[in-house]
Scaffold this active site. Structure first.
Site, PDB file in Angstrom:
ATOM      1  N   ASP A 159      -3.458  83.573  55.044  1.00 29.26           N
ATOM      2  CA  ASP A 159      -3.940  83.422  56.404  1.00 29.26           C
ATOM      3  C   ASP A 159      -3.130  82.300  57.037  1.00 29.26           C
ATOM      4  O   ASP A 159      -2.538  81.479  56.330  1.00 29.26           O
ATOM      5  CB  ASP A 159      -5.443  83.089  56.422  1.00 29.26           C
ATOM      6  N   ARG A 193     -12.579  75.163  72.400  1.00 31.87           N
ATOM      7  CA  ARG A 193     -12.030  74.889  71.075  1.00 31.87           C
ATOM      8  C   ARG A 193     -11.065  73.716  71.070  1.00 31.87           C
ATOM      9  O   ARG A 193     -11.063  72.900  70.142  1.00 31.87           O
ATOM     10  CB  ARG A 193     -11.364  76.143  70.518  1.00 31.87           C
TER      11      ARG A 193
END
Length: 301
Positions: free
Chosen positions: A171, A71
């Site tokens: 979030d 990632r």
């Protein structure tokens, strides 16, 4: 819950490609050194562990080496850095937008419509018990929106579309919040949505948008999407909530962080308010804050 480790001392810069004797010498032995575009050391991983823990409270256990490398390699390419050592050093000395990208890269967003169906049945019963109340609900792991829209569909079915109902959906990942705000999904991704709900709450795409659906405006208008970092004590809420959905979030926190977040949720939840958590989460050590009222459902003391 695995505890995060402390960051190791910085290592010296190494070449970006694992195709030279000097790069191979800098890399650890074993599988970590095989097939990498960038040099990736145990010290790099320890620094990532410390930084994501400080920023988001996430505890990365040692089995996450491959995930983190994959990632964050994208962030090295996008920012033009040639080593993890240089990228992390630059990150530590700059307080800019890359921090959000760093957090986005390391958060996990696994979600679905009406996931853990029993929660929505309990939630609907809770709403119907007070049909005229001014309901304020918080979903603090909104991800790409499947959970918030499931909450609103349940509320409309229990209370009617004109009820006093407001959902705050938050979030820490800015990219998924943008997706949630659009409310656009692939039709084959709505496996948890019945044909009746699909017809009632979604608009089907036509032409080039065939195979896609969008949540109807009446669903989106009762949702406020915002970025909230659960480990920071700067939550922007002025009024308490009746219900909080905090599902499959705490599994990424260690025990001290879990306790701090639960204390903050306790502060923003009305007495008697309901807290819904994930199927793998158990807060029996926080009985002074919440009482278990069902399978992964708690009531605020």
């Amino acid at each position: 819950m695995a505890q995060t480790t402390s960051a190791s001392a910085p290592v010296r810069s190494s070449p970006s490609r694992v195709d030279s004797a000097s790069a191979a010498a800098a890399a650890p032995s074993g599988p970590l050194a095989q097939g990498r575009e960038f040099v990736w050391t145990n010290a790099d991983f320890a620094r990532v562990q410390a930084l994501i823990y400080q920023r988001a409270g996430i505890s990365l256990h040692d089995g996450k080496h491959a995930m983190v490398y994959s990632r964050l390699s994208r962030r090295l390419r996008d920012t033009g850095h040639t080593s993890f050592h240089d990228y992390l050093g630059w990150l530590e000395t700059h307080d800019g937008p890359e921090w959000q990208e760093f957090v986005n890269a390391l958060t996990t967003n696994l979600t679905a419509f009406f996931r853990e169906q029993h929660h929505f049945e309990i939630f609907a019963s809770h709403l119907r018990a007070k049909p005229s109340a001014n309901w304020r609900v918080w979903c603090n792991a909104a991800s790409t929106g499947e959970e918030p829209y499931s909450i609103v569909m349940t509320a409309f079915e229990a209370l009617g579309a004109n009820a006093s109902f407001k959902l705050t959906a938050s979030d820490i990942d800015s990219r998924v919040l943008a997706t949630a705000g659009q409310g656009v999904y692939r039709l084959d991704g709505l496996k948890g949505v019945s044909p009746e709900r699909l017809q009632k709450f979604f608009l089907r795409g036509k032409g080039s948008n065939a195979g896609m659906v969008r949540a109807k405006p009446e669903l989106r208008r009762v949702i406020d999407f915002m970025s909230v970092n659960l480990i920071r004590d700067d939550w922007p809420f002025k009024e308490p909530f009746d219900v909080v959905f905090c599902r499959n979030v705490m599994i990424y926190f260690d025990a001290p962080t879990q306790r701090k977040v639960l204390e903050r949720i306790h502060r923003v939840l009305k007495p008697g308010g309901m807290l819904f958590v994930g199927h793998a989460e158990n807060f029996s050590e926080s009985r002074d804050l919440f009482t278990l009222r069902g399978k992964t459902v708690y009531e605020r003391r």
